[in-house]
Design a protein around this motif. Structure first.
Motif: not given
Length: 321
Positions: A59-84
């Motif tokens: 985010t560097i527009e209009d003099g803004v100097n910032g970073t957003i770091e998205l640290f992402i782990e992907c958990k695949g599996g049966d798409p019919n599964n439910k996480l509760v």
């Protein structure tokens, strides 16, 4: 192998999910890399591990100097599964803390962030404990994939935190940035938060998960830190002891942050104090940076990231004005 079986196996892997996530991040103009690698000790030996995706929004527009770091782990599996997930019912003595999900490194920046909007974003989320995965078709119930995914993020976070701090300590004063780090576990399963009155009898008298839980787009999950992680954290930050602070921006940043001292409380985000706390790896520091994680379903990932970018970008922009 039948045609359907190889498709099912591929869809159950994390590969298609990672690419779906990458397409969303690309649309949102985030710089993205696969496989953020780091080292950790296993039975006394160093081994290499990784987190699936590190995505950065500048985010560097209009003099803004910032970073957003998205640290992402992907958990695949049966798409019919439910996480509760178990709900937070002991609100009076809850361990959940606003500000521990969106990790800001304000102390190592040149600005004073008003965290109220960030707190509002976190407080609007559902909070949960101890997730398990249910396959309604086979009847399988297990938790290893959730635990493994959160641990991948947790053990990688100290390295990413350290990397961001070192950048601001050693680069020119003009390049110092306001950094935010958000670890997210993304899944292709639907997420459910169990009802407050969930229990043995309710499960016995139910026909489906909706009878004792509600579907949610994402959830903030509490994950405790143990002695093994504390030792890992000390290993990562041990070489901070060898840094010659006089030859870094640490004193400069301390002077800046002290100007933002609360006049009534006399406190501020001291980079020198936090620098030492990271070396010490005390429990409060570990809880601040490593205790809360976002778990998000793929179908709601776009909105989650869009909201994070909008709110954080707005707060950094106001801080720079």
């Amino acid at each position: 192998m039948s045609n359907k079986k190889w498709k099912d196996n591929l869809l159950s892997s994390s590969l298609p999910l990672e690419h779906e996530v990458l397409k969303i991040l690309t649309k949102l103009r985030c710089a993205t890399k696969y496989d953020y690698s780091y080292q950790l000790k296993d039975n006394g030996y160093l081994k290499e591990s990784s987190v699936d995706i590190l995505s950065t929004k500048h985010t560097i527009e209009d003099g803004v100097n910032g970073t957003i770091e998205l640290f992402i782990e992907c958990k695949g599996g049966d798409p019919n599964n439910k996480l509760v997930f178990l709900p937070e019912i002991n609100h009076e003595f809850s361990d959940f803390t606003l500000g521990h999900t969106i990790r800001d490194l304000q102390a190592f920046s040149k600005v004073n962030i008003d965290n109220n909007k960030l707190y509002e974003l976190e407080s609007a989320c559902d909070y949960g404990h101890k997730g398990i995965e249910i396959n309604p078709n086979t009847g399988e119930v297990f938790d290893k994939d959730i635990i493994q995914g959160i641990n991948q993020l947790k053990y990688g976070l100290p390295h990413l935190l350290k990397q961001n701090i070192l950048f601001n300590l050693h680069y020119s004063e003009e390049d110092i940035t306001s950094s935010f780090i958000i670890p997210i576990l993304v899944t292709n399963a639907d997420l459910y938060l169990l009802d407050d009155d969930f229990g043995i009898d309710k499960v016995k008298n139910s026909e489906k998960i909706d009878d004792f839980g509600k579907e949610v787009p994402y959830i903030i999950l509490l994950s405790e830190t143990g002695p093994d992680f504390k030792e890992h954290h000390r290993e990562v930050f041990n070489d901070f002891n060898d840094i010659d602070q006089e030859n870094t921006n640490l004193n400069y940043l301390e002077e800046i942050q002290e100007k933002f001292k609360d006049p009534s409380m006399g406190i501020y985000e001291s980079p020198e104090r936090i620098f030492q706390e990271l070396i010490d790896s005390d429990l409060d520091t570990l809880n601040r940076y490593y205790s809360q994680y976002i778990v998000c379903s793929l179908k709601n990932f776009d909105k989650l990231v869009s909201d994070l970018i909008t709110v954080i970008g707005s707060e950094v922009k106001k801080a720079n004005q």
